[in-house]
Design an enzyme around this catalytic site. Structure first.
Site, PDB file in Angstrom:
ATOM      1  N   ASP A   1      12.139 -50.091  10.850  1.00  0.00           N
ATOM      2  CA  ASP A   1      11.267 -49.488   9.836  1.00  0.00           C
ATOM      3  C   ASP A   1      10.722 -50.514   8.845  1.00  0.00           C
ATOM      4  OD1 ASP A   1      13.790 -49.927   8.754  1.00  0.00           O
ATOM      5  OD2 ASP A   1      14.289 -47.805   8.627  1.00  0.00           O
TER       6      ASP A   1
ATOM      7  N   ASN B   1      22.542 -39.349   3.766  1.00  0.00           N
ATOM      8  CA  ASN B   1      22.116 -38.016   4.210  1.00  0.00           C
ATOM      9  C   ASN B   1      22.030 -37.922   5.734  1.00  0.00           C
ATOM     10  OD1 ASN B   1      19.895 -39.536   4.794  1.00  0.00           O
ATOM     11  ND2 ASN B   1      18.463 -38.450   3.454  1.00  0.00           N
TER      12      ASN B   1
ATOM     13  N   HIS C   1      20.477 -40.138   7.736  1.00  0.00           N
ATOM     14  CA  HIS C   1      19.292 -40.707   8.391  1.00  0.00           C
ATOM     15  C   HIS C   1      19.657 -41.936   9.221  1.00  0.00           C
ATOM     16  CE1 HIS C   1      18.342 -43.238   4.550  1.00  0.00           C
ATOM     17  NE2 HIS C   1      18.836 -44.042   5.445  1.00  0.00           N
TER      18      HIS C   1
ATOM     19  N   GLU D   1      14.537 -39.035   8.357  1.00  0.00           N
ATOM     20  CA  GLU D   1      15.196 -38.246   7.328  1.00  0.00           C
ATOM     21  C   GLU D   1      15.514 -36.834   7.846  1.00  0.00           C
ATOM     22  OE1 GLU D   1      16.207 -39.649   4.712  1.00  0.00           O
ATOM     23  OE2 GLU D   1      14.659 -40.528   3.449  1.00  0.00           O
TER      24      GLU D   1
END
Ligand code: F6R
Length: 238
Positions: A69, A138, A140, A145
């Site tokens: 990313d 979370n 990811h 996400e």
């Protein structure tokens, strides 16, 4: 499903154990494609790979790397970019050929076009031999996400509040300078990687357990890894 759990005593041990697997991949197939991650967790892994390369134990001369990313609208030369992170934490310390290192272009004029280009680039490489992953608080992976569906190929994603807060600590101007969006590899190239090594520190214990032992759901993106046939999780107990 076959998940290999490797328990490390501490972060340095985790770094050594993950580096062992990456080094083995490179020794086994010098012309391999490594999928790479950023964040705090892999820094020790990269330091270990640099050390081994300097000592002549491994060479990255024929390796191609493709990162998960990159932030949108942060120039590559900015110290906040993932390109800069990779140069500082790995690329300049090893003998990889600079033109063989790839990240999405977060400054692209046309993000849709850039996402298509990145997807095709990975396909043309023949996919990823070994993908190194971290995991977000979370759940990811990359910047996939929590969402209603798993997205398969490279896309532009709105970063969640918790991700922005977690990563703002690396930005001099905190949340102010923290981008709202990023370009991320989707789940297809990650899941098609021939081998995955996920590194996680003790702070990820709960989310790791949820991802690996709970239901497979895009609400916990890393849960999809339960379906990967060759996943190694290197977890540091402290
Ligand atoms: C970044 C990436 C992210 C991180 C995750 C954990 O390239 O892939 O999924 O792995 O945000 O980051 P750290 O290691 O900083 O906790």
């Amino acid at each position: 499903m076959q998940i290999k759990h490797i328990i490390a005593a501490n972060p340095a041990d985790m770094a050594r154990k993950a580096a062992n697997m990456i080094a083995a991949q490179v020794l086994m197939k010098p012309k391999c494609v490594l999928g790479l991650a950023t964040g705090s967790t892999p820094i020790g892994v990269y330091a270990e790979l640099i050390r081994r390369c300097r000592e002549g134990d491994i060479s990255f001369r024929d390796v191609t790397s493709v990162n998960l990313d990159e932030y949108c609208n942060i120039p590559a030369f900015s110290k906040n970019s993932y390109r800069c992170y990779m140069e500082e934490n790995l690329f300049t310390g090893i003998d990889i050929a600079p033109p063989s290192t790839f990240l999405p272009d977060g400054m692209a004029a046309d993000f849709d076009e850039e996402c298509r280009r990145y997807t095709e680039l990975i396909d043309r490489m023949g996919g990823i031999d070994l993908q190194l992953l971290g995991i977000g608080m979370n759940g990811h992976i990359g910047f996939n996400e929590p969402a209603d569906v798993f997205t398969m190929d490279t896309y532009r994603v709105a970063l969640s509040k918790s991700t922005r807060e977690a990563n703002a600590v690396h930005f001099e101007d905190g949340m102010e300078g923290m981008p709202t969006h990023a370009l991320t590899m989707g789940m297809r190239p990650i899941m098609q990687a021939r081998r995955i090594v996920l590194v996680a520190g003790a702070n990820k214990k709960d989310i790791l357990e949820e991802a690996l032992c709970g239901p497979v759901t895009p609400r916990v993106p890393a849960s999809i890894l339960q379906l990967h046939p060759r996943l190694s999780v290197v977890y540091s107990e402290t």
